[in-house]
Design a protein around this motif. Sequence first.
Motif, short mmCIF file in Angstrom:
data_model
loop_
_atom_site.label_atom_id
_atom_site.label_comp_id
_atom_site.label_asym_id
_atom_site.label_seq_id
_atom_site.Cartn_x
_atom_site.Cartn_y
_atom_site.Cartn_z
N GLN A 1 -4.17 -5.11 -8.10
CA GLN A 1 -3.09 -5.49 -7.18
C GLN A 1 -3.65 -6.05 -5.87
O GLN A 1 -3.10 -6.98 -5.29
N ALA A 2 -4.76 -5.47 -5.41
CA ALA A 2 -5.40 -5.98 -4.19
C ALA A 2 -5.91 -7.40 -4.41
O ALA A 2 -5.79 -8.26 -3.52
N ASN B 1 6.52 -1.02 -8.10
CA ASN B 1 5.87 0.25 -7.73
C ASN B 1 6.88 1.31 -7.32
O ASN B 1 6.65 2.51 -7.51
N MET C 1 2.30 1.94 -3.38
CA MET C 1 1.27 2.37 -4.32
C MET C 1 0.87 3.83 -4.10
O MET C 1 0.47 4.52 -5.04
N THR C 2 0.97 4.29 -2.86
CA THR C 2 0.58 5.68 -2.58
C THR C 2 1.71 6.68 -2.79
O THR C 2 1.45 7.88 -2.87
N TYR D 1 -5.45 1.90 1.76
CA TYR D 1 -5.23 2.76 0.60
C TYR D 1 -6.33 3.83 0.52
O TYR D 1 -6.06 5.01 0.31
N VAL E 1 -9.90 4.71 -5.03
CA VAL E 1 -9.05 3.70 -5.66
C VAL E 1 -9.31 3.70 -7.15
O VAL E 1 -10.36 4.13 -7.63
N ASP E 2 -8.32 3.22 -7.92
CA ASP E 2 -8.53 3.04 -9.36
C ASP E 2 -8.45 1.55 -9.69
O ASP E 2 -8.21 0.71 -8.82
N VAL F 1 -5.19 -0.41 -8.76
CA VAL F 1 -5.10 -0.69 -7.33
C VAL F 1 -5.95 -1.91 -6.97
O VAL F 1 -5.53 -2.77 -6.19
N VAL G 1 0.84 -1.20 0.00
CA VAL G 1 0.00 0.00 0.00
C VAL G 1 0.87 1.25 0.00
O VAL G 1 0.62 2.21 -0.73
N LEU H 1 -7.18 -2.49 0.09
CA LEU H 1 -8.05 -1.40 -0.35
C LEU H 1 -8.41 -0.44 0.79
O LEU H 1 -8.48 0.78 0.59
#
Length: 328
Positions: free
Chosen positions: A203-204, A317, A47-48, A189, A196-197, A200, A44, A186
């Motif tokens: 990946q989750a 990432n 990703m952020t 995030y 979320v998109d 994401v 996470v 999720l």
Amino acid sequence: MTDHMTAPPAAPSPPAAAPRPTLGAYARLAKLDIVDYYIGLPLVFTMTLPLLGLRVQNLGFLLLVLVAEIAVVAAMVSFDDVTGYRDGSDAANYGSDAARRRLARKPLVAGTLTEPQALNFGRAATAASVLLWALVVALAPHRPLWAVAGAALCLVASVQYSWGLKISYRGFQELFLIGLGVGWVLVPYGLLVGQVDGFVVVQALIFGGGPMIFGLYSNTNDADGDRAAGRITVAAQVSSRTNTAFIVALTAAETLLVTGSHLVGVAPWWFPVVLLPVIALRVAQLFIGFVRGDILRARRMAIHTHRVTVVLLIGANLLVPFLPGMSV
């Protein structure tokens, strides 16, 4: 006439003393060595990073989430061990192969904790979980309703996994295993970013699929014990051949998600390339488990495959945003 002397009745043997609980016994009860849900938080964080940058407060927030997740898992597995001890499934599933499955990880069966001690620990962990997740939500930068509801659902479902509603006994175990992993990517995030998109979510799903797949190998090994205890899993309810087909199908679905998400434009081109080793490892564990017949070795390999997947995603990432022409 002489009196016959009768021997005095034997004194009753004193009850066995309850084992003195140790930190190690409680750590084994809480399964602190199983990190496979917790490693979603570094994922996470990476990703952020492109959206939020490196912020100390975000790291602190994710550390708080980690503590809250540990409390939830401690409650879940404590109640699971009590239930497995009561119905005999843990003794059946672990006792026959203690060397390979480390019987010490089941303190009730091993005799290092009593049932009341495990129950009290589970109740304390449940109370801590509620307080910690309330604090997580209160301190979150964003509080979208779906993320707050997801956090609550993950907490409640975890505590009810083998206790109360006994979700894992009602035919929902496999769904729970993937759902918890997806939720624990999720939810944090969403609490950090606010939305979320599609990538994401992909990946989750890949992350959540890892614990589910190695759980399927565990269920295959434990099918007889689970069936005797009334625990409804796919492996306990269907034939060996159907169970094998089920695991092959879900493994193929993971591969299809990896490749198909790029083909439909949700994931970047590098995503299936990075996860090629994972696809190869999945094929190898199917061969080991169902051709060679070594289910426990395949299970261990599936655990390692999940961890390799997370490491590859974290690395990608981190690196991709800084490479020319490699943006998501």
